[in-house]
Motif scaffolding. Structure first.
Motif, PDB file in Angstrom:
ATOM      1  N   VAL A 206      41.501  47.580  49.960  1.00 33.89           N
ATOM      2  CA  VAL A 206      42.581  47.412  50.938  1.00 33.89           C
ATOM      3  C   VAL A 206      43.771  46.687  50.332  1.00 33.89           C
ATOM      4  CG1 VAL A 206      43.204  46.451  53.189  1.00 33.89           C
ATOM      5  CG2 VAL A 206      40.931  47.442  52.834  1.00 33.89           C
ATOM      6  N   GLU A 207      43.516  45.620  49.583  1.00 31.89           N
ATOM      7  CA  GLU A 207      44.607  44.838  49.011  1.00 31.89           C
ATOM      8  C   GLU A 207      44.164  44.199  47.707  1.00 31.89           C
ATOM      9  OE1 GLU A 207      45.609  41.732  51.674  1.00 31.89           O
ATOM     10  OE2 GLU A 207      43.614  40.820  51.667  1.00 31.89           O
ATOM     11  N   LEU A 208      45.151  43.736  46.927  1.00 27.48           N
ATOM     12  CA  LEU A 208      44.840  43.052  45.676  1.00 27.48           C
ATOM     13  C   LEU A 208      44.347  41.642  45.962  1.00 27.48           C
ATOM     14  CD1 LEU A 208      47.814  44.039  43.343  1.00 27.48           C
ATOM     15  CD2 LEU A 208      45.520  44.989  43.390  1.00 27.48           C
ATOM     16  N   SER A 209      43.401  41.187  45.148  1.00 25.69           N
ATOM     17  CA  SER A 209      42.896  39.830  45.309  1.00 25.69           C
ATOM     18  C   SER A 209      42.329  39.353  43.979  1.00 25.69           C
ATOM     19  CB  SER A 209      41.801  39.784  46.397  1.00 25.69           C
ATOM     20  OG  SER A 209      40.711  40.624  46.039  1.00 25.69           O
ATOM     21  N   GLY A 210      42.099  38.045  43.887  1.00 21.06           N
ATOM     22  CA  GLY A 210      41.479  37.477  42.700  1.00 21.06           C
ATOM     23  C   GLY A 210      42.290  37.698  41.443  1.00 21.06           C
ATOM     24  N   GLY A 211      41.602  38.132  40.379  1.00 18.60           N
ATOM     25  CA  GLY A 211      42.255  38.315  39.091  1.00 18.60           C
ATOM     26  C   GLY A 211      43.370  39.340  39.116  1.00 18.60           C
ATOM     27  N   ALA A 212      43.209  40.411  39.908  1.00 15.97           N
ATOM     28  CA  ALA A 212      44.251  41.442  39.992  1.00 15.97           C
ATOM     29  C   ALA A 212      45.527  40.874  40.597  1.00 15.97           C
ATOM     30  CB  ALA A 212      43.754  42.625  40.820  1.00 15.97           C
ATOM     31  N   LYS A 213      45.374  40.003  41.608  1.00 15.90           N
ATOM     32  CA  LYS A 213      46.545  39.395  42.231  1.00 15.90           C
ATOM     33  C   LYS A 213      47.244  38.449  41.240  1.00 15.90           C
ATOM     34  CE  LYS A 213      48.916  38.524  46.124  1.00 15.90           C
ATOM     35  NZ  LYS A 213      48.224  37.944  47.280  1.00 15.90           N
ATOM     36  N   ILE A 214      46.464  37.712  40.481  1.00 18.89           N
ATOM     37  CA  ILE A 214      47.037  36.803  39.486  1.00 18.89           C
ATOM     38  C   ILE A 214      47.748  37.602  38.391  1.00 18.89           C
ATOM     39  CG2 ILE A 214      46.457  35.106  37.702  1.00 18.89           C
ATOM     40  CD1 ILE A 214      44.194  34.159  39.564  1.00 18.89           C
ATOM     41  N   ASN A 215      47.156  38.720  37.998  1.00 23.13           N
ATOM     42  CA  ASN A 215      47.788  39.601  37.010  1.00 23.13           C
ATOM     43  C   ASN A 215      49.150  40.081  37.490  1.00 23.13           C
ATOM     44  OD1 ASN A 215      48.312  42.557  36.008  1.00 23.13           O
ATOM     45  ND2 ASN A 215      46.963  41.645  34.472  1.00 23.13           N
ATOM     46  N   ARG A 216      49.216  40.467  38.780  1.00 27.16           N
ATOM     47  CA  ARG A 216      50.491  40.927  39.335  1.00 27.16           C
ATOM     48  C   ARG A 216      51.514  39.786  39.367  1.00 27.16           C
ATOM     49  NH1 ARG A 216      51.268  44.428  44.754  1.00 27.16           N
ATOM     50  NH2 ARG A 216      51.009  46.064  43.207  1.00 27.16           N
ATOM     51  N   ILE A 217      51.064  38.584  39.682  1.00 33.16           N
ATOM     52  CA  ILE A 217      51.978  37.436  39.709  1.00 33.16           C
ATOM     53  C   ILE A 217      52.624  37.231  38.336  1.00 33.16           C
ATOM     54  CG2 ILE A 217      52.088  34.924  39.941  1.00 33.16           C
ATOM     55  CD1 ILE A 217      49.907  35.177  42.115  1.00 33.16           C
ATOM     56  N   PHE A 218      51.805  37.298  37.272  1.00 34.72           N
ATOM     57  CA  PHE A 218      52.318  37.059  35.925  1.00 34.72           C
ATOM     58  C   PHE A 218      53.206  38.192  35.431  1.00 34.72           C
ATOM     59  CE2 PHE A 218      48.708  33.978  35.186  1.00 34.72           C
ATOM     60  CZ  PHE A 218      49.538  32.893  35.003  1.00 34.72           C
ATOM     61  N   HIS A 219      52.817  39.439  35.710  1.00 34.68           N
ATOM     62  CA  HIS A 219      53.490  40.573  35.080  1.00 34.68           C
ATOM     63  C   HIS A 219      54.538  41.250  35.962  1.00 34.68           C
ATOM     64  CE1 HIS A 219      49.782  40.220  32.640  1.00 34.68           C
ATOM     65  NE2 HIS A 219      50.585  40.578  31.656  1.00 34.68           N
ATOM     66  N   GLU A 220      54.565  40.922  37.263  1.00 38.15           N
ATOM     67  CA  GLU A 220      55.556  41.552  38.133  1.00 38.15           C
ATOM     68  C   GLU A 220      56.392  40.519  38.883  1.00 38.15           C
ATOM     69  OE1 GLU A 220      53.719  44.454  40.635  1.00 38.15           O
ATOM     70  OE2 GLU A 220      53.001  45.666  38.952  1.00 38.15           O
ATOM     71  N   ARG A 221      55.735  39.609  39.589  1.00 40.32           N
ATOM     72  CA  ARG A 221      56.485  38.625  40.377  1.00 40.32           C
ATOM     73  C   ARG A 221      57.266  37.667  39.492  1.00 40.32           C
ATOM     74  NH1 ARG A 221      54.953  37.614  45.675  1.00 40.32           N
ATOM     75  NH2 ARG A 221      56.693  36.159  45.641  1.00 40.32           N
ATOM     76  N   PHE A 222      56.616  37.125  38.446  1.00 42.43           N
ATOM     77  CA  PHE A 222      57.263  36.120  37.601  1.00 42.43           C
ATOM     78  C   PHE A 222      58.473  36.689  36.847  1.00 42.43           C
ATOM     79  CE2 PHE A 222      57.280  33.585  33.545  1.00 42.43           C
ATOM     80  CZ  PHE A 222      57.881  32.470  34.098  1.00 42.43           C
ATOM     81  N   PRO A 223      58.366  37.864  36.175  1.00 36.25           N
ATOM     82  CA  PRO A 223      59.568  38.410  35.522  1.00 36.25           C
ATOM     83  C   PRO A 223      60.706  38.675  36.504  1.00 36.25           C
ATOM     84  CG  PRO A 223      57.602  39.528  34.733  1.00 36.25           C
ATOM     85  CD  PRO A 223      57.179  38.682  35.886  1.00 36.25           C
ATOM     86  N   PHE A 224      60.351  39.126  37.699  1.00 32.49           N
ATOM     87  CA  PHE A 224      61.395  39.406  38.685  1.00 32.49           C
ATOM     88  C   PHE A 224      62.071  38.121  39.146  1.00 32.49           C
ATOM     89  CE2 PHE A 224      63.110  40.601  42.835  1.00 32.49           C
ATOM     90  CZ  PHE A 224      63.776  41.776  42.485  1.00 32.49           C
ATOM     91  N   GLU A 225      61.294  37.045  39.300  1.00 32.74           N
ATOM     92  CA  GLU A 225      61.874  35.760  39.691  1.00 32.74           C
ATOM     93  C   GLU A 225      62.824  35.254  38.605  1.00 32.74           C
ATOM     94  OE1 GLU A 225      61.669  34.072  42.486  1.00 32.74           O
ATOM     95  OE2 GLU A 225      60.349  35.544  43.441  1.00 32.74           O
TER      96      GLU A 225
END
Length: 645
Positions: free
Chosen positions: A354-373
C-alpha cells in the motif's frame, strides 16, 4: 433444485457463519457469500424486503444500515425470524424484527448514526423464500448527516472493501435506473476489486421512474457495461407505497405486469423481476459454494492441523514455571529485533503493497526528498549580485581594486553553505521519525503484554533519540569543516579558467546520452476545463528532453509532447474538496505550457508520489521556482572581474 446435497450447501455455510460470529472472529476463513452494495436510496432495502415478503428493515434519514446485516433466508413451512444474539427467541411479528435491528445497532454504534463492522445475524424462515444468504452493507454516502463523523464516506468504503475484496464473495451491485450508470457507486466499487466482472451481479432498480422515452434495455441485455453474471431489473415499491403500507404481494404482481407491458422489456420479462432475482441468486450462491468448497476444506484442514500442533505444545504446561516465562520473554524480544532489522533491510516476510515504509521510506528520503530540499534553497540572483558587490567593496576598503578578491568569493560561498544546515537537519528528522514508526509497527506483536511493549518502545526510542543528537552534531561538524576551507584545486571545482571547457564537456555528454527515459507512470491532468471533459488520467513518460503523455500504458496513442526547455516546477496548495496532491509545471518566459493553459497542473494520490515525480523532473533539469548553486555564484563573481566599480 432436485439435488439434496446441493440444497444443503447454503444451510451448511450458514451454520459455519453463525459459529464464527458467535466466537467473535472469522478464523481467517473466507466464507462464500453475497454482499449487497449500493448507494443510499438505491433500493437495496426494498429488494431484500421483497425477497422476504415483509417490511422488516429500518427506514429513515441518514444511514439506515449502520452494521452489516447477515440475512439468512431458509425455506420452511412456517414463518418466523431469529437473531443470533437472541438465541431461542422467535419473532413472528416483523415490526419487532425492525425494532430489534435498530436496538442492536444502537447498542454497538450509539445513537449518533455511526457505523460498526460487527455484523447482525438474522435468520428468516418462510415458505415464500428460497435458501439464500445475503450481507446487507451500509449505503455509500458522500456527505455526513447530523453528528456523523467527517470521514463517514471513507469509513463506509473501508467496511465494504473488507467484504468485497475477498475472492469468495459475490457482489450484488444495486443501481437505480434513473441515474447515470457510469456514475454508479456500486459498480465503481465492484470494478475496483473485480475488474473483469467475474464476481459481480448487477441489479437495476427504479425502472418505472426513468424519464419518458428512455429505457435501460442495453444495460439489462448486458451490452453497455458487460458483467459475466449479467443484470436483472426489478421494480420496487415507491416511498408513497411504503408509507401507505402497500402489500408486497400486490407490489410483486404490479412488477410482473410492468415487465410484460413495457415495450422495451416485454421480450425478456421472464428474466426480470424479484422472483427471478431470488432464484438466480440461489443458483449462483449454490454453484459458488460448490466451486470454492475444495479450497475452503483444504484451508480449514490445514488450520486445524496447525492448531492441533500448537495445542500439543501446551500439554503438561505449567503456568508457574519461571523458565518458560524467561524463554518466552527472550523469544519476543529477539523477534522484535529481527522484525526491525527486516523492515530496514527490506527482507521481511510480509511486504506492504500500500505504501512505502521502513528502509524503503528512508531510501526515498535520502535519494529523492533530500536532493529536492537542497535544490529548493532560495536564491535571488539580484540579491546575490548586490551581496557580491558589497562584499568586494568592503574587502577593498578605501582602495579601488582591479580584480575580484578571493575573500569575496569565500564570504558569499560560506553564507550559502550555511543554508545547507536546515535541509540536512530536516533529513535527519524525517529518518528518525520513520525509525520510530518502524519501532511501533514491530512492537504490535507485543500487544498482549502492554507493559513489555511500552518498555521496549521506550528503551529503543530513547536509544534512537540519543543517536539522533549525535547524528545532528556530526552533520553540523561536517558543514563546519566545509566552511573552514574551500579547496579550489579540487577537480570538481569549476573555476573561471575551465568553466567553458566543463560546459562543452557537459553538452557533449548530454548529447551522447540521448533522450534517456527517466520515469514513467500515471498522473492526472488537473486543470482541464469541465467543458473539455474535466480532469483526466494519462500515462506520462519523462525523458531528458521532453514530457509526453499517452492514453494508456501501451504508449500507442500520444496525446501531447512537452519540451522541457525553460520549464520549472511549483507547488500547488491542495484544495478542500480534492483528495489528490497537486504540483504544476510552468514556463519561465510566461508562455502557455499546454494549449491555452499557463500551467500544467498534475495530480498524484499521495505526497510521496509528488516528491518522487519532482525528484525525477529535477534529474531532467526541471528545477523548482527558486534555486541556487555554487556554480552560479562563481559565474556571477567572474562576470565582475574586469568591470570597474
Amino acid at each position: 433444485m432436485g439435488n439434496r446435497g446441493m440444497e444443503e450447501l447454503i444451510p451448511l455455510v450458514n451454520r459455519l457463519q453463525d459459529a464464527f460470529s458467535s466466537i467473535g472472529q472469522a478464523c481467517n476463513l473466507d466464507l462464500p457469500q453475497i454482499a449487497v452494495v449500493g448507494g443510499q436510496s438505491a433500493g437495496k432495502s426494498s429488494v431484500l424486503e421483497n425477497f422476504v415478503g415483509r417490511d422488516f428493515l429500518p427506514r429513515g434519514s441518514g444511514i439506515v444500515t449502520r452494521r452489516p446485516l447477515v440475512l439468512q433466508l431458509i425455506s420452511a413451512n412456517a414463518e418466523w425470524a431469529e437473531f443470533l444474539h437472541c438465541k431461542g427467541k422467535k419473532f413472528t411479528e416483523f415490526d419487532e424484527v425492525r425494532q430489534e435491528i435498530e436496538a442492536e445497532t444502537d447498542r454497538v454504534t450509539g445513537a449518533n448514526k455511526g457505523i460498526s463492522p460487527i455484523p447482525i445475524n438474522l435468520r428468516v424462515y418462510s415458505p415464500h423464500v428460497l435458501n439464500l444468504t445475503l450481507i446487507d452493507l451500509p449505503g455509500i454516502t458522500k456527505v455526513p448527516v447530523g453528528d456523523q463523523p467527517a470521514d463517514i464516506e471513507q469509513q463506509i468504503r473501508d467496511m465494504i472493501m473488507q467484504f468485497i475484496t475477498r475472492e469468495s464473495c459475490l457482489i450484488l451491485a444495486v443501481t437505480p435506473a434513473n441515474t447515470d450508470l457510469a456514475n454508479s457507486d456500486a459498480l465503481k466499487l465492484a470494478k475496483d476489486v473485480d475488474p473483469q466482472g467475474l464476481r459481480t451481479i448487477g441489479v437495476i432498480t427504479k425502472l418505472d421512474l426513468m424519464d419518458e422515452g428512455t429505457d435501460a434495455r442495453d444495460v439489462l441485455e448486458n451490452k453497455l457495461l458487460p458483467l459475466r453474471r449479467g443484470y436483472i431489473g426489478v421494480v420496487n415499491r415507491s416511498q408513497k407505497d411504503i408509507d401507505g403500507k402497500k402489500d408486497i404481494k400486490a407490489a410483486l404482481e404490479a412488477e410482473r405486469k410492468f415487465f410484460l407491458s413495457h415495450p422495451a422489456y416485454r421480450h425478456m420479462a421472464d428474466k426480470m423481476g424479484t422472483p427471478r432475482l431470488q432464484k438466480v441468486l440461489n443458483e449462483q450462491l449454490t454453484n459458488h459454494i460448490r466451486d470454492t468448497l475444495p479450497a475452503f476444506r483444504s484451508k480449514l484442514q490445514s488450520q486445524l492441523l496447525a492448531l492441533d500442533k500448537e495445542a500439543e505444545e501446551y500439554r503438561g504446561y505449567r503456568p508457574d514455571d519461571p523458565s518458560r516465562k524467561t524463554k518466552q520473554l527472550l523469544q519476543m524480544v529477539q523477534q522484535f529485533s529481527v522484525d526491525f532489522e527486516k523492515r530496514i533491510e527490506g527482507s521481511g516476510d510480509q511486504v506492504d503493497t500500500v505504501e512505502l515504509s521502513g528502509g524503503a521510506k528512508i531510501n526515498r528520503i535520502f535519494h529523492e526528498r533530500f536532493p529536492f530540499e537542497l535544490v529548493k534553497m532560495e536564491c535571488d540572483e539580484k540579491e546575490m549580485r548586490r551581496e557580491i558587490s558589497y562584499a568586494i567593496k568592503n574587502i577593498h576598503g578605501i582602495r579601488t581594486g582591479l580584480f575580484t578578491p578571493d575573500m569575496a568569493f569565500e564570504a558569499i560561498v560560506k553564507k550559502q553553505i550555511i543554508k545547507l544546515k536546515e535541509p540536512c537537519i530536516k533529513c535527519v528528522d524525517m529518518v528518525i521519525q520513520e525509525l520510530i514508526n518502524t519501532v511501533r509497527q514491530c512492537s504490535n506483536k507485543l500487544e498482549c503484554f502492554p507493559r513489555l511493549r511500552e518498555e521496549t518502545e521506550r528503551i529503543v526510542t530513547s536509544h534512537i533519540r540519543d543517536r539522533e543528537s549525535r547524528a545532528k552534531d556530526q552533520v553540523l561538524l561536517l558543514i563546519d569543516v566545509q566552511l573552514s576551507y574551500i579547496n579550489t584545486n579540487h577537480e570538481d571545482f569549476i573555476g573561471f579558467a575551465n568553466a567553458q571547457q566543463r560546459s562543452s564537456q557537459t553538452n557533449k555528454s548530454q548529447s551522447s546520452a540521448g533522450n534517456q527515459v527517466i520515469r514513467k507512470g500515471w498522473l492526472t491532468i488537473n486543470n482541464i476545463s469541465i467543458m473539455k471533459g474535466g480532469a483526466k488520467e494519462y500515462w506520462f513518460v519523462l525523458t531528458a528532453e521532453s514530457l509526453s503523455w499517452f492514453k494508456d500504458d501501451e504508449e500507442k496513442e500520444k496525446k501531447y509532447m512537452l519540451p522541457l526547455d525553460n520549464l520549472k516546477v511549483r507547488d500547488v496548495e491542495k484544495s478542500f474538496m480534492s483528495s489528490k496532491h497537486i504540483f504544476c509545471i510552468f514556463n519561465t518566459e510566461s508562455r502557455n505550457v499546454y494549449k491555452d493553459n499557463r500551467t500544467l497542473e498534475l495530480a498524484c494520490d499521495s505526497q510521496d508520489d509528488v516528491d518522487s515525480w519532482k525528484s525525477s523532473l529535477l534529474r531532467a533539469g526541471v528545477y523548482p521556482e527558486k534555486t541556487t548553486t555554487v556554480t552560479l555564484l562563481w559565474l556571477l563573481l567572474c562576470s565582475r572581474k574586469l568591470q570597474p566599480y
